[in-house]
Design a protein around this motif. Structure first.
Motif, PDB file in Angstrom:
ATOM      1  N   ARG A 182      37.938   9.160  35.839  1.00 29.79           N
ATOM      2  CA  ARG A 182      38.757   8.226  36.610  1.00 29.79           C
ATOM      3  C   ARG A 182      40.016   7.841  35.842  1.00 29.79           C
ATOM      4  NH1 ARG A 182      39.981   3.183  36.561  1.00 29.79           N
ATOM      5  NH2 ARG A 182      38.673   2.820  34.728  1.00 29.79           N
ATOM      6  N   TYR A 217      33.541  12.833  42.836  1.00 29.41           N
ATOM      7  CA  TYR A 217      32.355  12.725  41.990  1.00 29.41           C
ATOM      8  C   TYR A 217      31.108  13.150  42.759  1.00 29.41           C
ATOM      9  CZ  TYR A 217      35.490   9.569  39.431  1.00 29.41           C
ATOM     10  OH  TYR A 217      36.549   9.018  38.784  1.00 29.41           O
ATOM     11  N   SER A 258      32.161   9.711  34.481  1.00 32.74           N
ATOM     12  CA  SER A 258      32.951   9.274  35.634  1.00 32.74           C
ATOM     13  C   SER A 258      34.067   8.320  35.210  1.00 32.74           C
ATOM     14  CB  SER A 258      32.048   8.599  36.666  1.00 32.74           C
ATOM     15  OG  SER A 258      31.407   7.451  36.115  1.00 32.74           O
ATOM     16  N   LEU A 268      27.288  12.511  41.399  1.00 33.30           N
ATOM     17  CA  LEU A 268      26.487  12.004  40.287  1.00 33.30           C
ATOM     18  C   LEU A 268      25.032  11.914  40.712  1.00 33.30           C
ATOM     19  CD1 LEU A 268      28.848   9.110  39.130  1.00 33.30           C
ATOM     20  CD2 LEU A 268      28.857  11.498  38.388  1.00 33.30           C
ATOM     21  N   CYS A 281      27.682  15.677  37.857  1.00 32.21           N
ATOM     22  CA  CYS A 281      26.806  15.335  36.728  1.00 32.21           C
ATOM     23  C   CYS A 281      25.393  15.181  37.259  1.00 32.21           C
ATOM     24  CB  CYS A 281      27.274  14.049  36.045  1.00 32.21           C
ATOM     25  SG  CYS A 281      26.225  13.522  34.681  1.00 32.21           S
TER      26      CYS A 281
END
Length: 596
Positions: A444, A456, A440, A458, A497
């Motif tokens: 970014r 994102y 991340s 996550l 992710c």
């Protein structure tokens, strides 16, 4: 054939003669002073101290050049001869003065015999020491034969002969003791570990030889762990099983696991669990409860076997069965018979993985330094030069000014690319932050510099993947993000992710132009991602994103829980009951770099 550089290199010699050792000089002075005092006490004659002066002069070559092939031995032989002659004269003088007998008189000089004999032995000149001992005996005999006391030869005096024999025997014992000391010092020097760089060179050379002889699969920790679990399931029941190893943060990571359901294994070594006990004691541990963080209810048998290589615990094997008393002593013996040789293979694979990761990280840092201090600085100077040229350009040269401004914009773009490349080279997975945080942060940074809106998703559990696996996944994600930024012409970037060890899925999607016109450097990047995924036994998937764009995903392992949820959502109504809980197979496996 040219001679080897090592063989051809001349042996260097120290400049000038070797300096005398301070301890050796101090020992000679102390013994010389002791002999002088004993001689003065024995004879009460200051004239007898001339022998001390002769000893001091004779010892100069042995002190200044103790290892010289000629001066050192000559000095030591001169000392022995002077001691042998002086012993008879001092003994005779003592008997004439009536202070002491001839035996005690001779003992005033004889202690100095230990000095040249011991020094010769410590310098590994054993033959010289034995020759000195023979010369000392001959000189004492000759001195006693030529010295008369009261019309009698000194050699006929029993006291003189006894004292001479005693000191010759003590000198022989001194030679033996000095030889033993020299061998002990030599053994300590040989057992002392070499210098760090020499030891590292030796170990890396051995590692290179082993790595060339072994096939690649034998140095893969995950592959070794999976093979071990398959072998154990053939000899005992295991409804759930896993191989765990230590990570940098003092926790355990899952290398491989089997079972219908995913298990959140206990990964802390300070918890009250059979896993922690097995790691600390290096002995197999059995338990009647699951070793998962959310303990299973009902009848459960658990067996945790440490993987010990030498004296080091390199990992653990955890087996669980949904019955009572599944792991008897005979079962434990069969399991340990399999895990014992596997521990050494796993340790070799983990060490090889660590060395490769360290070397890779060091090389990435070196490249980053080279780019920063070399090409990047030169491009900045080029940009400053263009700025100066634009400032000095006359107003009538507008056409040339536009070309310079275009060139300045291109230089600025290249500098930005280099800065992003430096950031990529220096990016690493922090052992405390985790893989999702590293990905991340990179997305970014890159998205902000390229004007992309980054979204994102996550989902990272507290358990960690092995460090080498996390590093490869980070590099795959970086390459996918870089490809989207450079070639897609996208406005949005979606980064997903999901980490659920040993399962992981990294997905990068964009809303760009799709996979129509892939540039050669982009195809090369996709090939690199495929190689990285294959290295960690992952699957690289590249597929179109609707309504536009491309999705690049890498999937590591399988998660039955996630596959069950996904297949239940995607399956038509009426087929849900027939779901077989098999890992989901994508319709777009990676089969080479496509054209973007």
């Amino acid at each position: 054939m040219l001679p080897s550089p090592v063989a051809a290199r001349p042996r260097t010699r120290p400049h000038g003669p070797p300096r005398p050792h301070p301890l050796a000089v101090a020992a000679r002075l102390v013994v010389l002073a002791l002999v002088a005092v004993l001689t003065l006490i024995t004879t009460h004659e200051v004239e007898q101290l001339r022998w001390i002066g002769l000893l001091a002069v004779a010892g100069i070559p042995a002190v200044l050049a103790p290892r010289h092939v000629l001066l050192g031995p000559l000095g030591r032989f001169a000392e022995v001869i002077i001691v042998g002659l002086a012993a008879g004269k001092v003994a005779a003088e003592a008997q004439i003065q009536g202070t002491l007998g001839s035996g005690l008189g001779a003992e005033a000089m004889l202690p100095y015999l230990a000095v040249p004999l011991t020094v010769a032995t410590l310098y590994r000149h054993t033959r010289e020491a034995l020759a000195l001992l023979g010369v000392a005996a001959a000189t004492l005999t000759f001195g006693g034969a030529v010295t008369e006391v009261n019309d009698e030869r000194l050699i006929t005096d029993g006291g003189y002969l006894l004292a001479s024999a005693q000191w010759l025997i003590l000198a022989a014992v001194g030679i033996t003791a000095a030889g033993t000391l020299q061998r002990v010092l030599q053994a300590r020097g040989e057992s002392r570990p070499p210098q760090p760089y020499a030891e590292a060179t030796r170990l890396l050379t051995q590692l290179r030889s082993v790595a060339r002889q072994l096939p690649g699969a034998t140095l893969d920790p995950g592959g070794i762990a999976e093979h071990l679990l398959d072998e154990l399931r053939t000899i005992t029941r295991a409804d759930r099983a896993a191989v765990l190893t230590a990570s940098g943060g003092g926790r355990l990571v899952v290398l491989a696991q089997t079972g219908v359901d995913r298990v959140d294994w206990e990964t802390t070594l300070d918890a009250d669990s059979a896993i922690a006990d097995a790691w600390a004691s290096q002995q197999p541990q059995t338990a009647h409860r699951s070793q998962a963080r959310s303990h299973r209810k009902g009848d459960v048998s658990a067996l945790v076997v440490p993987l010990v290589a030498g004296v080091r615990t390199v990992g653990l094997v955890t087996l669980e069965a949904d019955v009572t008393n599944a792991y008897t002593s005979s079962v434990v013996d069969r399991v340990t018979a399999v895990t014992r040789p596997a521990a050494l293979r796993l340790e070799a694979a983990l060490l090889f993985d660590e060395v490769r990761s360290l070397a890779t990280n060091e090389e990435r840092q070196r490249l980053a330094r080279e780019i920063h201090d070399g090409v990047a600085q030169e491009l900045v100077m080029v940009g400053y030069g263009i700025d100066n040229a634009l400032a000095l350009l006359p107003d009538e040269a507008k056409e040339s000014g536009e070309e310079l401004r275009s060139l300045r914009a291109e230089v600025t773009r290249v500098i930005t690319e280099l800065r992003l490349s430096l950031f990529e080279l220096r990016s690493e997975v922090d052992r405390h932050g985790g893989l999702a945080a590293a990905i991340s942060e990179y997305a970014r940074q890159v998205g902000g510099s390229a004007g992309l809106r980054v979204h994102y998703t996550l989902d990272e559990s507290t358990a960690r993947l092995p460090a080498a696996t996390e590093a490869e996944l980070l590099r795959i994600a970086q390459e996918a993000i870089t490809n989207a930024r450079k070639h897609a012409g996208a406005s949005n970037l979606w980064v997903t992710c999901a980490v659920d060890p040993p399962y992981a899925q990294i997905e990068v999607s964009d809303d760009g132009q799709g996979i129509a016109d892939q540039r050669p450097d982009g195809r090369y990047g996709l090939a690199i991602m495929a190689e990285r995924a294959e290295r960690i036994r992952g699957r690289l998937e590249i597929r179109p994103r609707h309504p536009s764009g491309t999705t690049v995903a890498v999937v590591l392992g399988s998660s039955p829980r996630r596959d069950s949820v996904r297949d239940s959502v995607n399956a038509p109504e009426g087929e849900l009951a027939q779901h077989d809980h098999q890992p989901h197979a994508t319709d777009h496996p990676y089969q080479g770099p496509p054209r973007r």
